[in-house]
Design a protein around this motif. Structure first.
Motif, PDB file in Angstrom:
ATOM      1  N   MET A 157      -1.904   3.280   6.881  1.00 39.55           N
ATOM      2  CA  MET A 157      -3.141   2.545   6.618  1.00 39.55           C
ATOM      3  C   MET A 157      -2.809   1.179   6.032  1.00 39.55           C
ATOM      4  O   MET A 157      -1.779   0.994   5.381  1.00 39.55           O
ATOM      5  N   ASP A 158      -3.711   0.221   6.241  1.00 44.15           N
ATOM      6  CA  ASP A 158      -3.483  -1.148   5.792  1.00 44.15           C
ATOM      7  C   ASP A 158      -4.746  -1.692   5.141  1.00 44.15           C
ATOM      8  O   ASP A 158      -5.856  -1.168   5.339  1.00 44.15           O
ATOM      9  N   ASP A 166       0.215   7.780  -0.402  1.00 42.94           N
ATOM     10  CA  ASP A 166      -1.217   7.897  -0.688  1.00 42.94           C
ATOM     11  C   ASP A 166      -2.079   7.551   0.515  1.00 42.94           C
ATOM     12  O   ASP A 166      -3.121   8.166   0.752  1.00 42.94           O
ATOM     13  N   TYR A 167      -1.635   6.517   1.263  1.00 41.09           N
ATOM     14  CA  TYR A 167      -2.420   6.043   2.402  1.00 41.09           C
ATOM     15  C   TYR A 167      -1.500   5.872   3.615  1.00 41.09           C
ATOM     16  O   TYR A 167      -1.157   4.753   3.992  1.00 41.09           O
ATOM     17  N   VAL A 203       0.858  -1.181   0.000  1.00 37.96           N
ATOM     18  CA  VAL A 203       0.000   0.000   0.000  1.00 37.96           C
ATOM     19  C   VAL A 203       0.896   1.233   0.000  1.00 37.96           C
ATOM     20  O   VAL A 203       1.786   1.359   0.855  1.00 37.96           O
ATOM     21  N   LYS A 207     -10.607  -3.458   1.438  1.00 40.12           N
ATOM     22  CA  LYS A 207     -10.855  -2.088   1.877  1.00 40.12           C
ATOM     23  C   LYS A 207      -9.568  -1.475   2.407  1.00 40.12           C
ATOM     24  O   LYS A 207      -8.699  -2.182   2.925  1.00 40.12           O
ATOM     25  N   ILE A 208      -9.446  -0.170   2.271  1.00 40.06           N
ATOM     26  CA  ILE A 208      -8.442   0.621   2.979  1.00 40.06           C
ATOM     27  C   ILE A 208      -9.207   1.754   3.635  1.00 40.06           C
ATOM     28  O   ILE A 208      -9.769   2.618   2.945  1.00 40.06           O
ATOM     29  N   GLY A 209      -9.259   1.726   4.953  1.00 38.25           N
ATOM     30  CA  GLY A 209     -10.151   2.642   5.661  1.00 38.25           C
ATOM     31  C   GLY A 209     -11.589   2.350   5.299  1.00 38.25           C
ATOM     32  O   GLY A 209     -12.036   1.192   5.381  1.00 38.25           O
ATOM     33  N   THR A 236       2.548   4.364   0.835  1.00 40.73           N
ATOM     34  CA  THR A 236       2.554   5.112   2.103  1.00 40.73           C
ATOM     35  C   THR A 236       2.268   6.596   1.889  1.00 40.73           C
ATOM     36  O   THR A 236       1.719   7.253   2.774  1.00 40.73           O
ATOM     37  N   LYS A 283     -12.747   2.992   2.235  1.00 41.10           N
ATOM     38  CA  LYS A 283     -12.809   2.953   0.776  1.00 41.10           C
ATOM     39  C   LYS A 283     -12.720   1.520   0.263  1.00 41.10           C
ATOM     40  O   LYS A 283     -11.881   0.732   0.723  1.00 41.10           O
ATOM     41  N   LYS A 295      -3.081   5.674  -4.916  1.00 41.28           N
ATOM     42  CA  LYS A 295      -4.265   6.529  -4.998  1.00 41.28           C
ATOM     43  C   LYS A 295      -4.979   6.376  -6.330  1.00 41.28           C
ATOM     44  O   LYS A 295      -6.210   6.379  -6.401  1.00 41.28           O
TER      45      LYS A 295
END
Length: 297
Positions: free
Chosen positions: A178-179, A174-175, A170, A244-246, A172, A248, A274
């Motif tokens: 987050m995982d 962009d997110y 993922v 999902k990420i968060g 870092t 989204k 992203k």
């Protein structure tokens, strides 16, 4: 007075009688295996040692249980159960539910893991594989043996489903921090049957059936998730992964037509940013229990 010819004739008949007597005694002394406990072991990938699903898939783990169905004569059956035990560096299979040879003629033995499957001829997909224990319970391993009773039986076992392992990254930037969560893998079918082939000494899988389903995958080793699906064919552009990420939602599509075969581990790299979700093929090391694709689609 007996002639020389008569004496020779009597001597030959005497030797023949002794031979018949010896044969009869040997037949009487030959032990029968009927009624004796079946002494069995189970090998995967050439090793007689449950199978660590997330590892190489070729060695059993302590307390793994295998059920064995014996079919004989008029299709009568008996079922036994064996437990894998490791103590002080020594490994053995303990009979926890005894099964005995039912006759001297040819018998069929069907072995399967997980042992709690009630019908070894039918496998139904486990849609929840969200932790390692649930993943292992979805890992169908079975084997077939057909012959006359012998003192010691090693039943060759193999993985019958397809393993999917995703190594993900993922972005870092962009997110940050987050995982991925709630990963799912698409299975084309939910059920498959097996049939005995005495001529080939095999337990043969039929064409899968049932509706498609999304399988909740098991996250492991920090940046990976895995799931077991029923073998099937996927088309280019078909949605294969969801996660999902968060808050989204994301999905990843197959980049080319792909066939998943029984006993194969299919490993992919997933890059998430992203503006992109990219699923690419990677090379993997050869593993013994699972068959691996060198070039994955």
């Amino acid at each position: 007075m007996k002639t020389i010819k008569q004496r020779i004739s009597y001597a030959v008949m005497g030797l023949m009688a002794m031979g018949f007597t010896a044969c009869t005694q040997n037949e009487d002394m030959t032990p029968t295996l009927k009624g004796q406990e079946i002494n069995a072991t189970f090998s995967v990938g050439g090793m007689q040692t449950r199978v660590n699903t997330l590892g190489h898939g070729d060695n059993w783990e302590n307390d793994d249980l295998i059920s064995v169905l014996q079919i004989y004569g008029d299709e009568s059956t008996r079922t036994g159960k064996y437990q894998y035990i490791e103590e002080n560096g020594q490994a053995r299979w303990n009979s926890v539910k005894t099964i005995r040879w039912e006759r001297e003629e040819r018998c069929e033995l069907i072995a399967w893991y997980p042992s709690d499957i009630t019908n070894p001829f039918i496998y139904n997909l486990h849609p929840d594989q969200s932790d390692e224990d649930l993943l292992k319970k979805a890992d169908l391993i079975n084997g077939y043996w057909y012959d006359v009773p012998i003192d010691y039986v090693d039943i060759p076992m193999k993985h019958r489903m397809s393993m999917v392992t995703i190594v993900y990254h993922v972005g870092t930037a962009d997110y940050p921090n987050m995982d991925i969560s709630e990963p799912q893998v698409y299975s084309k079918n939910t059920s498959v049957n097996f049939n005995r082939d005495q001529d080939q000494w095999q337990f043969v899988m039929s064409t899968p059936s049932g509706n498609s389903a999304w399988v909740q995958a098991c996250k492991h080793d920090g940046d990976m998730f895995s799931a077991i699906v029923i073998p099937g064919s996927y088309k280019t552009g078909e949605i294969f992964l969801k996660f999902k990420i968060g808050d989204k939602n994301f999905h990843a599509k197959m980049k080319s037509d792909t066939d998943f075969k029984e006993g194969e581990r299919n490993t992919y790299k997933l890059d998430v940013g992203k503006d992109k979700v990219e699923l690419t093929r990677i090379s993997v090391n050869d593993m013994t229990g699972w068959t691996n694709e060198e070039e994955l689609k």
